[in-house]
Scaffold this motif. Structure first.
Motif, PDB file in Angstrom:
ATOM      1  N   LYS A   6      -7.679 -21.238   8.881  1.00  0.00           N
ATOM      2  CA  LYS A   6      -7.746 -21.932   7.845  1.00  0.00           C
ATOM      3  C   LYS A   6      -7.977 -21.583   6.392  1.00  0.00           C
ATOM      4  N   ASP A   7      -9.162 -20.716   6.185  1.00  0.00           N
ATOM      5  CA  ASP A   7      -9.583 -20.224   5.086  1.00  0.00           C
ATOM      6  C   ASP A   7      -8.406 -19.077   4.594  1.00  0.00           C
ATOM      7  N   ILE A   8      -7.831 -18.457   5.559  1.00  0.00           N
ATOM      8  CA  ILE A   8      -6.999 -17.236   5.158  1.00  0.00           C
ATOM      9  C   ILE A   8      -5.861 -17.821   4.679  1.00  0.00           C
ATOM     10  N   GLU A   9      -5.116 -18.796   5.294  1.00  0.00           N
ATOM     11  CA  GLU A   9      -3.977 -19.522   5.187  1.00  0.00           C
ATOM     12  C   GLU A   9      -4.191 -20.196   3.609  1.00  0.00           C
ATOM     13  N   SER A  10      -5.053 -21.005   3.395  1.00  0.00           N
ATOM     14  CA  SER A  10      -5.200 -21.558   2.130  1.00  0.00           C
ATOM     15  C   SER A  10      -5.403 -20.479   1.016  1.00  0.00           C
ATOM     16  N   ARG A  11      -6.220 -19.622   1.384  1.00  0.00           N
ATOM     17  CA  ARG A  11      -6.608 -18.638   0.196  1.00  0.00           C
ATOM     18  C   ARG A  11      -5.070 -17.937  -0.231  1.00  0.00           C
ATOM     19  N   TRP A  12      -4.355 -17.356   0.734  1.00  0.00           N
ATOM     20  CA  TRP A  12      -3.282 -16.507   0.203  1.00  0.00           C
ATOM     21  C   TRP A  12      -1.995 -17.505  -0.387  1.00  0.00           C
ATOM     22  N   GLN A  13      -2.058 -18.827   0.314  1.00  0.00           N
ATOM     23  CA  GLN A  13      -0.966 -19.793  -0.346  1.00  0.00           C
ATOM     24  C   GLN A  13      -1.330 -19.840  -1.703  1.00  0.00           C
ATOM     25  N   LYS A  14      -2.682 -20.083  -2.084  1.00  0.00           N
ATOM     26  CA  LYS A  14      -3.092 -20.463  -3.374  1.00  0.00           C
ATOM     27  C   LYS A  14      -2.647 -19.116  -4.503  1.00  0.00           C
ATOM     28  N   PHE A  15      -2.924 -18.044  -3.684  1.00  0.00           N
ATOM     29  CA  PHE A  15      -2.797 -16.669  -4.152  1.00  0.00           C
ATOM     30  C   PHE A  15      -1.335 -16.366  -4.876  1.00  0.00           C
ATOM     31  N   TRP A  16      -0.374 -16.679  -3.846  1.00  0.00           N
ATOM     32  CA  TRP A  16       1.193 -16.630  -4.063  1.00  0.00           C
ATOM     33  C   TRP A  16       1.517 -17.468  -5.060  1.00  0.00           C
ATOM     34  N   ALA A  17       0.837 -18.618  -5.135  1.00  0.00           N
ATOM     35  CA  ALA A  17       1.445 -19.822  -6.054  1.00  0.00           C
ATOM     36  C   ALA A  17       0.934 -19.174  -7.721  1.00  0.00           C
ATOM     37  N   GLU A  18      -0.407 -18.816  -7.490  1.00  0.00           N
ATOM     38  CA  GLU A  18      -0.935 -18.494  -8.981  1.00  0.00           C
ATOM     39  C   GLU A  18      -0.438 -17.284  -9.415  1.00  0.00           C
ATOM     40  N   ASN A  19       0.069 -16.182  -8.574  1.00  0.00           N
ATOM     41  CA  ASN A  19       0.613 -15.156  -9.008  1.00  0.00           C
ATOM     42  C   ASN A  19       1.968 -14.980  -8.923  1.00  0.00           C
ATOM     43  N   GLN A  20       2.691 -16.052  -8.738  1.00  0.00           N
ATOM     44  CA  GLN A  20       4.157 -16.020  -8.522  1.00  0.00           C
ATOM     45  C   GLN A  20       4.711 -14.858  -7.766  1.00  0.00           C
ATOM     46  N   THR A  21       4.150 -14.721  -6.833  1.00  0.00           N
ATOM     47  CA  THR A  21       4.452 -13.231  -6.250  1.00  0.00           C
ATOM     48  C   THR A  21       5.705 -13.218  -5.839  1.00  0.00           C
ATOM     49  N   PHE A  22       6.424 -14.323  -5.658  1.00  0.00           N
ATOM     50  CA  PHE A  22       7.881 -14.519  -5.213  1.00  0.00           C
ATOM     51  C   PHE A  22       8.867 -14.717  -6.327  1.00  0.00           C
ATOM     52  N   LYS A  23       8.324 -14.584  -7.351  1.00  0.00           N
ATOM     53  CA  LYS A  23       9.398 -14.958  -8.492  1.00  0.00           C
ATOM     54  C   LYS A  23      10.388 -13.767  -8.722  1.00  0.00           C
ATOM     55  N   ALA A  24      11.691 -14.191  -8.334  1.00  0.00           N
ATOM     56  CA  ALA A  24      12.783 -13.221  -8.622  1.00  0.00           C
ATOM     57  C   ALA A  24      13.251 -13.080 -10.082  1.00  0.00           C
ATOM     58  N   SER A  25      13.823 -11.853 -10.063  1.00  0.00           N
ATOM     59  CA  SER A  25      14.418 -11.536 -11.696  1.00  0.00           C
ATOM     60  C   SER A  25      15.642 -11.419 -11.607  1.00  0.00           C
ATOM     61  N   ASN A  26      16.195 -11.634 -12.590  1.00  0.00           N
ATOM     62  CA  ASN A  26      17.622 -11.672 -12.871  1.00  0.00           C
ATOM     63  C   ASN A  26      18.030 -10.198 -13.145  1.00  0.00           C
ATOM     64  N   GLN A  27      17.180  -9.245 -13.576  1.00  0.00           N
ATOM     65  CA  GLN A  27      17.580  -7.938 -13.749  1.00  0.00           C
ATOM     66  C   GLN A  27      16.596  -7.053 -12.661  1.00  0.00           C
ATOM     67  N   SER A  28      17.369  -6.114 -12.268  1.00  0.00           N
ATOM     68  CA  SER A  28      16.731  -5.438 -11.384  1.00  0.00           C
ATOM     69  C   SER A  28      17.501  -3.956 -10.970  1.00  0.00           C
ATOM     70  N   GLU A  29      16.658  -2.711 -10.545  1.00  0.00           N
ATOM     71  CA  GLU A  29      17.391  -1.474 -10.044  1.00  0.00           C
ATOM     72  C   GLU A  29      17.708  -1.805  -8.895  1.00  0.00           C
ATOM     73  N   LYS A  30      16.871  -3.023  -8.123  1.00  0.00           N
ATOM     74  CA  LYS A  30      17.084  -2.848  -6.704  1.00  0.00           C
ATOM     75  C   LYS A  30      18.493  -3.663  -6.325  1.00  0.00           C
ATOM     76  N   PRO A  31      19.127  -3.406  -5.203  1.00  0.00           N
ATOM     77  CA  PRO A  31      20.208  -4.057  -4.794  1.00  0.00           C
ATOM     78  C   PRO A  31      19.690  -5.573  -4.782  1.00  0.00           C
ATOM     79  N   LYS A  32      20.632  -6.472  -4.960  1.00  0.00           N
ATOM     80  CA  LYS A  32      20.368  -7.973  -4.747  1.00  0.00           C
ATOM     81  C   LYS A  32      20.832  -8.687  -3.472  1.00  0.00           C
ATOM     82  N   PHE A  33      19.929  -9.604  -3.059  1.00  0.00           N
ATOM     83  CA  PHE A  33      20.225 -10.266  -1.813  1.00  0.00           C
ATOM     84  C   PHE A  33      19.752 -11.632  -1.915  1.00  0.00           C
ATOM     85  N   TYR A  34      20.825 -12.428  -1.533  1.00  0.00           N
ATOM     86  CA  TYR A  34      20.549 -13.926  -1.823  1.00  0.00           C
ATOM     87  C   TYR A  34      20.273 -14.591  -0.674  1.00  0.00           C
TER      88      TYR A  34
END
Length: 931
Positions: A6-34
Motif C-alpha cells: 500500500k505504501d509503496i504503490e501510493s508513493r510511486w503513483q504520486k511520484f510519477w504524477a508529480e514528476n510527469q515521469t511518462f510525459k512523451a516528447s514530440n522530439q527525440s533522438e530515439k525511435p518512436k513507438f505508439y
RNA sequence: GCUCGGGUGGUGGAACUGGUAGACACGCAGGACUUAAAAUCCUGUUCCCGUUAAAGGAGUGCGGGUUCGAUUCCCGCCCCGAGUACCA
C-alpha cells in the motif's frame, strides 16, 4: 520491512504524477513507438476487473519499449459522448456533462490505482468543445470533398466544380448517388445556385439524403447497420424498424476497395480482417438487363446482378424482390390478386421471421415475361422474399441447376431446370454450383470452360448494350446522424432546403442548453428545444447530432498534439508519430470503430493531412473477461417452500434444493464465508448450514459479468487486498491475452506470494534490506539470463502469461541459491519492472538509484554464454517411449553417443537382451532406440 | 449452413520450427513451527494396477494415417465458443 504494497504503490503513483515521469516528447533522438488502448466510454458503473486486461498488457508493452530505448507515446482519454449519459439525463434532468465529468473522475481514479504509465498531459475527451471542434472540422472537410475515381482519391469539391464548368459531368469519373442527371458545361453554368448545390450534394463525401434508416423508436434515434443486431438495437435490445428520413450519410462506399486492399497490409488478427472483408462484401460479377416483353412497357428492363454470368443459358425464370419498383407495372390483370396477397403476406412477416424462416419456399408469378439477352428466350418474372431489395439490384436471374435456392423454387413451382455444364451431377436431387467441365445447352459458349466463357459473354453483352462487368459491394454508405442531444452538433445550417457549412471561424459549434433531453412536440430532435439557437440569428441549424463513432474515428491523432488550438494536430507531430504501432482493444469494434477509423484516415491522407494509409499497424484483441458466479443451495421443504438451511455443493443431491446466486466477494476459492453470508441478505440472518468437512462449498458457473448475478469484481477491492502489482501480474497470469476467460480469484494468492518472495530476495530474515556486492555465481547468471531472454521473447509475441510463470521460476531458483547479489537483482528488477512497476521502483531506489529512473533504465542485454552447458541429461527412449535420462557430453557425436548409450547397464536392462535395430540421435534433444 | 477460434490433470494453464506431456500456479492430502489460529516452510499430487521402494500399463475430444518418435503434420468425425447468414 515486509512487503508493504500500500505504501509503496501510493508513493510511486504520486511520484510519477508529480514528476510527469511518462510525459512523451514530440522530439527525440530515439525511435518512436505508439501504443494505444481503445479509449473507454466512462459509464456510471466504473471499471470492473475485465476492463483493465488490455490496458495492463499495453502498459507492460509500453514500459518494455521504453527500457528498449524507444520514445513511447502511450496516452489515454475518454469517448465521452454517448447514450447512457443521455438516458440518465432524461430520467433525472441532470446535464449529461455533469454525470460524464463525475464518471470520468471515477475512471481516472481507478486507472491511477493500477499504476499505468500514461502521458496524462495528452488526455482527450470527445465531448470537450476543444476536441469536438476538430471532429466538426473533419466533417466540414468531408462535406467539401468528392471522390475522384480517376486518381482513386478524395479531392476538394472546388476541383469538381471546375470540371463541371469546363466539361459538365459526362466525362467526370466520380463516386456519386445513383441517379444523377447528365449535363454539359453550358448547362451547368446555366443552373441556378440552388440546383448546383443540389447536384454537388450527390457528390460530397458527406451528404444529406432521403434514405431508409434503422429507426429505433424506444431510443428515439436512427442506428447504423453495425448497431443493429437481428432487428434489435445493440444497446438496450429495443426493436428497430425501417423508416424513410432525411439523413446525413458518409460515402464510405467510395473507399470500399481501398478498405479491402488495405487489410492485406496490416498485422491484425485474421478473424477480425475476415469480419471486415465480409462486411465490405465485395463480389465480382456482371450486370445484365433483361428487357420486358410486354409492348406497353417497351424500353423497360429488369437489371440483375450475378456473379455467375456463365450460367445465363440456364436461366429459367427471374425473381425480383416484393419491394422492387417494377412489380406493379409487371403484374398482369390476372395475377394481381395473387401478387397482392403475397406482398401483404411478406409485409406481415417481420424482418426477424424472414431471416429465421429460410426453409419455406414462397413466391408468386407476376404474369409478365422478359427476354434473355443471350438467346432471346422468354423468361417468366416471379416475386419472392428470398430476394432482398437492398442488395444488388433487388433482382436475380434464377439458374436452378446451379443454385440451390433457385432449385428449390423451381421444384416447388414446376419451372424447368436446365443443365449447363457437363460436370454437373445429381441434378435430380439438388443444384450443383460447380465451375468445372464444359458448357452445354449454351449456344456460343458450348464446349468452353469457365475461364473462357466469362470474357466471351461480357463481350457479347456489352456489344448488345445488355450488360457489363460489375463489382458489387454489400457495404452501404454509413448513416451519420442521431436524433439525440449528447453528441457533436453538425456544423451545418439551412438556407431553405439546402444545407450549408457554417464559417470555419465559428468552430466549435457548441452544444446548446435545452430544458429537457427529449424530442420536441413536433418530433424534432432535442436540439430543437434550444432557445434562440440560430446561425447568424436567422438560419436553422441542423438539429441532429453526430453518431458515437464520429469522435473515435480520429482521436489517435489528437493525442499526438492534444493541446493544439490551431490544427487537429500539427504537421510536425503527425510526421513524427505517423501511426499507431500497437493498438489493443476488443473485437466488438470490428465493423464499427475500426472500419470508420480506417475510412477517415484514408480520407485525411488523400487531402494530405496525415501520412499513413493505415492508422493501426498492429492490432491485438484482448479476450473478454467473463463472470464466474457462485451459488448456494437452499433446502426446500416438503411444501416446496425454501427453508433457512443451506447445503454445501457436494451434498446438495441428497436434498431438494434451489440454486441461489451469492456475491462472489464473500466467497473465497469456492468456500463461503458464513458470517458475511448472514449479512448478505436480511432473510439469511439466521441461516443454517449443512457443511462438508466443516466448510460450505459453493457451486460455480461462467456467466456474463453483471450486477444481477452478483459476480462483478471491482479492481479496487483486489488492489486494496493485494495491491496493483499483484493484480497486474494476476490478470496476465490468467491465460493468453487474446483468449476469453472467466474471472476467478482462485490463484491470486500464488502471484502475491511470488512478489513477497521477490521482495525477500532483497532482505534478510529480519526484513533488513540487504543486497551483496561481488561477482555473481554461474547458476545465478544462468537464471538471470534465462529470464532476460524469455521475457523479451514473450513480450514480442504478446505472451504475457508465460512471462509471469518464468518470473516465478527465476525467483524460486534464486531463492534456492540464496542469492542476494546486487548485479543479478538489479537486472532482474529492470526485467520485472514493466509487469510490476511499483515494487521494482521501490527496490530500485533502495538499491541506491535515483527515484524514477527505473522507467528509463536499459533493458539488460542477453548473453547466451551463460546458458551454454557442456552436458545434457538426454532422455533415452525405446520405441519412442521415454525410459530414463542419461548425462552425456554435448561434445559427443552420433557414433560415440551410440556406443556410450548401448554400453550403459541400465539401458541394457531395459533392452532385455533384444538387439537394437536402429538408434536415433538428435544432438541436445533425444536418443531413441528402435528394437 | 458457412467462416474463424478452441477441446491437455480436480482448476487456470505450459510445452517456440514434430523430440522427456502436465512447467508455473491454485486446490487437495500429509508434515514442521504455534497453546491455538493466521502467516510461513517442507513433502506428495495425470489416471489405473501395485507398493517398503520398485516395476508395469493407459493417457492431450473420438477414429484412422504419416514418422524412429505426434498435443504438434494429414484424413474423417464429435463437442464447445465467436462471427455471419436467403448477398444472387
Amino acid at each position: 520491512m515486509d512487503y508493504q504494497f500500500k505504501d509503496i504503490e501510493s508513493r510511486w503513483q504520486k511520484f510519477w504524477a508529480e514528476n510527469q515521469t511518462f510525459k512523451a516528447s514530440n522530439q527525440s533522438e530515439k525511435p518512436k513507438f505508439y501504443v494505444l488502448d481503445m479509449f473507454p466510454y466512462p459509464s456510471g458503473a466504473g471499471l470492473h476487473v475485465g476492463h483493465p486486461l488490455g490496458y495492463i498488457a499495453s502498459d507492460i508493452f509500453s514500459r518494455y519499449k521504453r527500457l528498449k530505448g524507444f520514445n513511447v507515446l502511450h496516452p489515454m482519454g475518454y469517448d465521452s459522448f454517448g447514450l447512457p449519459a443521455e438516458q440518465y439525463a432524461i430520467q433525472t434532468g441532470q446535464h449529461p456533462a455533469i454525470t460524464t465529468e463525475a464518471n470520468i473522475n471515477r475512471y481516472r481514479e481507478q486507472l491511477d490505482n493500477l499504476g499505468f504509465s500514461y502521458d496524462w498531459s495528452r488526455e482527450v475527451r470527445t465531448s470537450d468543445p476543444s476536441y469536438y471542434k476538430w471532429t466538426q472540422w473533419i466533417f466540414m472537410q468531408l462535406f467539401n470533398a468528392w471522390y475522384n475515381l480517376e486518381t482513386d482519391k478524395a479531392a476538394p469539391i472546388s476541383e469538381l466544380i471546375e470540371l463541371f464548368e469546363t466539361a459538365g459531368n459526362e466525362t467526370v469519373k466520380a463516386v456519386c448517388d445513383e441517379e444523377v442527371e447528365q449535363f454539359s458545361a453550358d448547362q451547368w453554368l446555366g443552373f441556378s445556385a440552388e440546383k448546383k448545390e443540389q447536384i454537388l450534394l450527390s457528390y460530397r463525401l458527406t451528404y444529406l439524403k432521403e434514405s431508409t434508416v434503422n429507426w429505433c423508436p424506444a431510443l428515439g434515434t436512427v442506428l447504423a447497420n453495425d448497431e443493429v443486431k437481428d432487428g434489435f438495437s445493440e444497446r438496450g435490445g429495443f426493436p428497430v424498424e425501417q423508416k424513410k428520413m432525411m439523413q446525413w450519410s458518409m460515402r464510405i462506399t467510395a473507399y470500399a476497395d481501398r478498405l479491402l486492399q488495405g487489410l492485406d497490409t496490416i498485422d491484425w488478427p485474421e478473424p477480425l480482417k475476415e469480419m471486415q472483408r465480409n462486411w465490405i462484401g465485395k463480389s465480382v460479377g456482371a450486370l445484365v438487363a433483361f428487357k420486358v416483353e410486354d409492348e406497353k412497357l417497351k424500353g423497360e428492363a429488369i437489371e440483375v446482378f450475378t456473379t455467375r454470368v456463365d450460367t445465363i443459358f440456364g436461366v429459367s425464370f427471374l425473381v425480383i424482390a416484393p419491394e422492387h419498383e417494377l412489380v406493379e407495372q409487371l403484374t398482369t390483370e390476372g395475377q394481381k390478386p395473387e401478387i397482392d396477397a403475397y406482398i401483404a403476406q411478406t409485409k406481415k412477416k417481420s424482418e426477424l421471421d424472414r431471416m429465421a424462416d429460410t426453409k419455406t419456399v414462397s413466391g408468386a408469378f407476376t404474369g409478365s415475361y422478359v427476354i434473355n439477352p443471350v438467346n432471346g428466350e422468354k423468361v417468366p418474372v416471379w416475386i419472392a422474399d428470398y430476394v432482398l431489395a437492398g442488395y444488388g439490384t433487388g433482382a436475380v436471374m434464377a439458374v436452378p441447376s446451379g443454385d440451390q435456392r433457385d432449385y428449390l423454387f423451381a421444384k416447388k413451382f414446376e419451372l424447368p431446370i436446365i443443365p449447363i455444364l457437363d460436370a454437373q451431377i445429381d441434378l435430380d436431387k439438388q443444384a450443383d454450383a460447380t465451375k468445372d467441365g464444359k458448357y452445354i445447352n449454351s449456344r456460343f459458349i458450348n464446349g468452353k470452360n469457365y475461364q473462357e466463357a466469362i470474357p466471351a459473354l461480357i463481350e457479347f453483352l456489352e456489344a448488345k448494350s445488355a450488360g457489363k462487368a460489375k463489382v458489387n459491394y454489400r457495404m452501404r454508405d454509413a448513416i451519420f446522424g442521431r436524433q439525440r442531444y449528447w453528441g457533436e452538433p453538425v456544423p451545418v445550417y439551412f438556407k431553405g432546403e439546402l444545407p450549408e457549412l457554417i464559417d470555419e471561424k465559428e468552430l466549435p459549434l457548441v452544444l446548446p442548453e435545452v430544458d429537457k433531453y427529449l424530442p420536441t412536440e413536433s418530433g424534432e430532435p432535442p436540439l430543437g428545444r434550444a432557445e434562440d439557437w440560430k446561425y447568424q440569428s436567422q438560419y436553422e441549424y441542423e438539429l441532429s447530432t453526430m453518431p458515437g463513432w464520429a469522435g473515435s474515428s480520429w482521436y489517435w491523432y489528437r493525442y499526438m498534439d492534444a493541446q493544439n488550438g490551431q490544427e487537429f494536430a500539427s504537421k510536425e507531430a503527425i510526421e513524427y508519430w505517423k501511426d499507431v504501432d500497437l493498438y489493443i482493444g476488443g473485437s466488438e469494434h470490428a465493423t464499427g470503430h475500426l472500419l470508420y477509423s480506417r475510412f477517415w484516415n484514408k480520407f485525411l491522407k488523400d487531402l494530405g493531412y496525415v501520412v499513413e494509409e493505415e492508422p493501426f499497424k498492429k492490432l491485438i484483441n484482448q479476450g473478454m473477461i467473463q463472470g464466474r458466479s457462485n451459488f448456494v443451495y437452499r433446502v426446500i421443504d416438503e411444501d416446496g417452500r425454501g427453508t433457512n438451511t443451506f447445503v454445501s455443493y457436494g451434498l446438495r443431491d441428497q436434498y431438494k434444493t434451489s440454486e441461489i446466486h451469492v456475491d462472489v466477494n464473500i466467497v473465497e476459492n469456492d468456500i463461503l464465508n458464513l458470517e458475511k453470508f448472514k449479512t448478505f441478505r436480511p432473510d439469511f440472518a439466521d441461516a443454517e448450514f449443512i457443511l462438508e468437512n466443516g466448510k460450505y462449498h459453493c457451486g460455480h458457473e461462467v456467466e456474463k459479468m453483471s450486477k444481477s448475478k452478483f459476480n462483478v469484481v471491482n479492481p479496487d477491492d483486489i488492489i486494496e487486498r493485494y495491491g496493483a502489482d499483484t493484480l497486474r501480474l494476476y490478470e496476465m497470469f490468467l491465460g493468453p491475452l487474446e483468449q476469453s476467460k472467466p474471472w476467478n480469484t482462485n490463484g491470486i494468492e500464488g502471484v502475491f506470494k511470488f512478489l513477497r518472495k521477490f521482495w525477500k530476495l532483497f532482505h534478510d530474515d529480519q526484513f533488513n534490506f540487504r543486497v551483496t556486492d561481488g561477482e555473481p555465481g554461474k547458476s545465478e547468471l544462468k537464471s538471470l539470463h534465462k529470464i532476460i531472454r524469455k521475457v523479451e521473447e514473450d513480450i514480442e509475441r504478446f505472451s504475457f502469461n508465460t512471462s509471469v510463470s518464468s518470473f516465478m521460476i527465476c525467483v524460486n531458483e534464486l531463492t534456492d541459491l540464496k542469492s542476494s547479489n546486487r548485479q543479478i537483482l538489479e537486472q532482474l528488477t529492470i526485467v520485472l519492472s514493466s509487469y510490476a512497476p511499483h515494487i521494482t521502483e521501490e527496490l530500485w531506489s533502495l538499491m541506491g538509484h535515483d527515484s524514477g529512473t527505473l522507467s528509463y533504465a536499459q533493458y539488460p542485454k542477453f548473453n547466451p554464454e551463460y546458458l551454454v552447458e557442456d552436458e545434457f541429461a538426454y532422455p533415452i527412449s525405446i520405441n519412442g517411449k521415454m525410459k530414463m535420462n542419461l548425462n552425456i557430453s554435448l561434445m559427443l557425436e552420433s557414433a560415440e553417443v551410440e556406443r556410450f548409450v548401448l554400453d550403459n547397464e541400465d539401458v541394457k536392462r531395459y533392452l532385455d537382451g533384444k538387439t537394437p535395430k536402429k538408434l536415433i540421435f538428435v544432438k541436445g534433444k533425444i536418443v531413441n532406440i528402435v528394437v
